[in-house]
Enzyme design. Structure first.
Site, PDB file in Angstrom:
ATOM      1  N   ARG A 157      47.943 -11.673   9.005  1.00  0.00           N
ATOM      2  CA  ARG A 157      48.465 -10.307   8.646  1.00  0.00           C
ATOM      3  C   ARG A 157      47.212  -9.355   8.728  1.00  0.00           C
ATOM      4  O   ARG A 157      47.467  -8.279   9.009  1.00  0.00           O
ATOM      5  CB  ARG A 157      49.141 -10.479   7.077  1.00  0.00           C
ATOM      6  CG  ARG A 157      50.211 -11.048   6.879  1.00  0.00           C
ATOM      7  CD  ARG A 157      50.685 -10.689   5.506  1.00  0.00           C
ATOM      8  NE  ARG A 157      50.039 -11.824   4.756  1.00  0.00           N
ATOM      9  CZ  ARG A 157      49.962 -11.813   3.527  1.00  0.00           C
ATOM     10  NH1 ARG A 157      50.607 -11.003   2.856  1.00  0.00           N
ATOM     11  NH2 ARG A 157      49.317 -12.410   2.672  1.00  0.00           N
ATOM     12  N   ASP A 194      44.078 -14.188   3.561  1.00  0.00           N
ATOM     13  CA  ASP A 194      43.290 -13.263   3.024  1.00  0.00           C
ATOM     14  C   ASP A 194      42.104 -13.146   3.583  1.00  0.00           C
ATOM     15  O   ASP A 194      40.991 -12.611   2.863  1.00  0.00           O
ATOM     16  CB  ASP A 194      42.978 -13.657   1.465  1.00  0.00           C
ATOM     17  CG  ASP A 194      44.265 -13.709   0.493  1.00  0.00           C
ATOM     18  OD1 ASP A 194      45.329 -13.112   1.047  1.00  0.00           O
ATOM     19  OD2 ASP A 194      44.188 -14.023  -0.686  1.00  0.00           O
ATOM     20  N   MET A 236      52.677 -16.062  14.043  1.00  0.00           N
ATOM     21  CA  MET A 236      53.345 -15.387  13.060  1.00  0.00           C
ATOM     22  C   MET A 236      54.979 -15.207  13.815  1.00  0.00           C
ATOM     23  O   MET A 236      54.921 -14.586  14.886  1.00  0.00           O
ATOM     24  CB  MET A 236      52.968 -13.979  12.560  1.00  0.00           C
ATOM     25  CG  MET A 236      51.704 -14.311  11.749  1.00  0.00           C
ATOM     26  SD  MET A 236      50.817 -12.766  11.313  1.00  0.00           S
ATOM     27  CE  MET A 236      50.156 -12.065  13.214  1.00  0.00           C
ATOM     28  N   CYS A 249      55.442 -23.016   7.385  1.00  0.00           N
ATOM     29  CA  CYS A 249      56.406 -22.056   6.896  1.00  0.00           C
ATOM     30  C   CYS A 249      57.089 -22.083   5.707  1.00  0.00           C
ATOM     31  O   CYS A 249      57.639 -23.012   5.614  1.00  0.00           O
ATOM     32  CB  CYS A 249      57.493 -21.964   8.118  1.00  0.00           C
ATOM     33  SG  CYS A 249      58.545 -20.413   7.765  1.00  0.00           S
ATOM     34  N   LYS A 270      49.465 -27.153  11.235  1.00  0.00           N
ATOM     35  CA  LYS A 270      49.135 -26.156  10.078  1.00  0.00           C
ATOM     36  C   LYS A 270      49.905 -26.449   8.900  1.00  0.00           C
ATOM     37  O   LYS A 270      51.163 -26.297   8.786  1.00  0.00           O
ATOM     38  CB  LYS A 270      49.637 -24.721  10.590  1.00  0.00           C
ATOM     39  CG  LYS A 270      49.152 -23.565   9.977  1.00  0.00           C
ATOM     40  CD  LYS A 270      49.395 -22.138  10.629  1.00  0.00           C
ATOM     41  CE  LYS A 270      48.785 -20.876   9.896  1.00  0.00           C
ATOM     42  NZ  LYS A 270      49.264 -20.562   8.889  1.00  0.00           N
TER      43      LYS A 270
END
Length: 328
Positions: A225, A202, A17, A100, A139
């Protein structure tokens, strides 16, 4: 999970991140149980020019390894040279950011924009694969938008070009980080390729990570996150601890994290990192919202710590011990 010759026995790992996944936070996540850590995205040209920021982003603790270094760029020659540089710096894996979604990145043809030009990106991956001797990963996102969901096409192309493993965040570039992550796209990629696939999106607990594996067939799970303010998410035993044990665990991790920030980061960067992470660590405490507002008005890490101590006392009737930076 195995990427090339690198064994990763743990189920979950920390996601890269921007301005977050630096060496202090990666080491904290590793000590909490993250199976592999990845640097934040490092611009290939910045790394080749040895800019101070790129050097800081590429810095790591030996205890982090195995470590993946993630590159950002669109120029095949620059990315190939930067990949060689990552290997020289000690990267165990070289990863390319193709996910990104931020406009300042995609407007330059980098990040998720690479998914729009599959033939051109194939040539880019080929150039990098030729010079990389360690495992090479990417990614990706589900696609550019709902009309261009091409994760499966990109994954098959990447496998054909010699990529060793793929991480899939199934939201599109257009979604950014909003809405629900459609895990079915991860399952489609798993079905389409023979190389290991990591799922992302998620996941806010080990239980959800296991559910992602069960529903998609992915071999590992990347948490971003969901780890902010909660790096103990990687410790499968944390949920079984009693209230006092959890509090002691959190206190120990927070103090260790703050000490690592002071040790590793430049003074100006240390302030912003202390502010951001202590703001996340207030989650769940009483008066957290007002505390976060005050945190971002502070002028020094010590002042940030004082504000955080105050909310800890009000929220739980206690005080967290002062962190002592290593070498201070």
């Amino acid at each position: 999970m195995k990427i090339g010759q690198i064994e990763i026995p743990e189920l979950c790992r920390l996601a890269p991140m921007a301005a977050i996944s630096n060496a202090p936070f990666r080491l904290i996540a590793r000590e909490c149980g993250s199976g592999l850590t990845t640097t934040e995205e490092i611009d290939a040209f910045a790394l080749l020019m040895d800019t101070p920021r790129a050097g800081e982003m590429a810095g790591y603790y030996p205890q982090e390894r195995p470590l993946a270094m993630q590159l950002l760029g669109r120029d095949p020659e620059a990315l190939a040279r930067a990949a060689i540089r990552c290997q020289e710096l000690g990267a165990d894996i070289v990863d390319l950011n193709m996910g990104c979604p931020m406009p300042k990145i995609t407007s330059k043809g980098k990040g998720a924009a690479l998914m729009k030009d599959v033939p051109g990106t194939a040539r880019l991956l080929r150039a990098m694969r030729r010079v990389i001797s360690v495992p090479f990963t990417i990614k990706i996102r589900g696609g550019w938008d709902d009309q261009h969901l091409n994760a499966v096409e990109v994954a098959r192309m990447a496998e054909a070009e010699g990529v060793d493993a793929i991480t899939v965040h199934p939201r599109t570039r257009a979604q950014l980080f909003t809405g629900k992550a459609p895990w079915t796209i991860i399952a489609e990629v798993v079905e389409a390729v023979d190389i290991p696939v990591t799922g992302n999106g998620d996941v806010r607990s080990m239980a959800e990570a296991r559910r992602m594996v069960a529903e998609t067939g992915c071999q590992s799970v990347m948490i971003g996150r969901g780890a902010l303010g909660r790096p103990w998410i990687f410790d499968d035993g944390f949920a079984a601890l009693g209230p006092d044990e959890k509090r002691a665990y959190r206190d120990r991790v927070i103090c260790r994290h703050m000490a690592l920030i002071q040790e590793h980061c430049s003074p100006r960067y240390a302030l912003s990192q202390t502010q951001r992470h202590l703001a996340w660590y207030t989650d769940g405490l009483a008066h957290a919202a007002s505390c976060r507002a005050r945190i971002f008005q502070t002028k020094s890490p010590a002042e940030v710590w004082e504000v955080f101590q105050e909310v800890a006392r009000l929220g739980e009737g206690r005080e967290v011990a002062d962190p002592v930076p290593s070498g201070a």
